[in-house]
Write a protein that holds these residues in place. Structure first.
Motif, short mmCIF file in Angstrom:
data_model
loop_
_atom_site.label_atom_id
_atom_site.label_comp_id
_atom_site.label_asym_id
_atom_site.label_seq_id
_atom_site.Cartn_x
_atom_site.Cartn_y
_atom_site.Cartn_z
N ASP A 42 0.86 -1.21 -0.12
CA ASP A 42 0.11 -0.09 -0.09
C ASP A 42 0.64 1.18 -0.05
OD1 ASP A 42 -2.45 -1.64 0.03
OD2 ASP A 42 -2.73 -1.43 2.06
N ARG A 77 -5.50 1.40 -6.09
CA ARG A 77 -6.55 1.81 -5.00
C ARG A 77 -7.33 3.00 -5.63
NH1 ARG A 77 -2.54 1.79 -1.70
NH2 ARG A 77 -2.33 4.24 -1.54
N ARG A 78 -6.81 3.69 -6.49
CA ARG A 78 -7.62 4.66 -7.15
C ARG A 78 -8.32 3.99 -8.29
NH1 ARG A 78 -11.23 7.25 -8.21
NH2 ARG A 78 -10.99 9.06 -9.30
N ALA A 115 -11.56 2.19 -6.46
CA ALA A 115 -12.44 3.03 -5.84
C ALA A 115 -13.31 3.54 -6.82
CB ALA A 115 -11.40 4.33 -5.12
N ALA A 166 -7.80 -6.55 -9.02
CA ALA A 166 -6.93 -6.71 -7.95
C ALA A 166 -6.12 -8.10 -7.86
CB ALA A 166 -7.68 -6.57 -6.61
#
Length: 172
Positions: free
Chosen positions: A97, A106-107, A110, A161
């Protein structure tokens, strides 16, 4: 849209941009990367998508522009998650992370709808182009096109992911 339609679009765009050396066609498609100049490629896109639906049109314009900006004659093999992992494989914190790869993932994850995704993708595609990483444009076109459907969005995000965190060399 079905898998065959996306594959046909990608194949024909690659042939026209790189096989026939049609520089005008390629220049028009390159304009599709920017929403403000996307209308230059509408004559090309009109054969594949209803221009009255801006989000659908934007998906095709972005994928077409990415193909036009690359020197490839066949569709790539990597999914978006795999390609992102490869872009940061030499970075010390590539998969955690604290690293830039994790932050980009992550962006991406999201994103709650296609509009969000279409804001994030151009810079990500530019990064992958700059690193020479080829992606499967047909698959990406399908994933982005159906991203507004909740079941498809969740499946796509979990796939990205999984691709990112699974070592692309075959190790876990």
């Amino acid at each position: 849209m079905d898998d065959k339609q996306s594959s046909t679009f990608v194949k024909l765009v690659m042939e026209r941009c790189h096989g026939s050396q049609d520089k005008g066609y390629r220049a028009k498609l390159r304009k599709g990367e920017n929403p403000n100049t996307e209308y230059y490629c509408w004559d090309i896109l009109s054969s594949y998508v209803n221009l009255e639906y801006p989000d659908d049109r934007r998906v095709y314009a972005l994928i077409g522009a990415d193909i036009a900006n690359r020197d490839v004659t066949v569709d790539g093999e990597y999914g978006l998650g795999e390609a992102l992992a490869m872009a940061y494989q030499d970075h010390e914190h590539s998969k955690d992370d604290t690293g830039p790869g994790g932050a980009r993932l992550r962006r991406l994850l999201a994103c709650q709808n296609r509009k969000d995704l279409l804001l994030v993708l151009p810079s990500l595609l530019h990064l992958l182009r700059s690193k020479g990483i080829t992606i499967n444009h047909s698959r990406l076109l399908e994933e982005v096109f159906w991203f507004d459907r909740e079941d498809s969005r969740e499946r796509t995000r979990s796939l990205w992911a999984k691709q990112f965190y699974h070592d692309w060399r075959g190790e876990s």
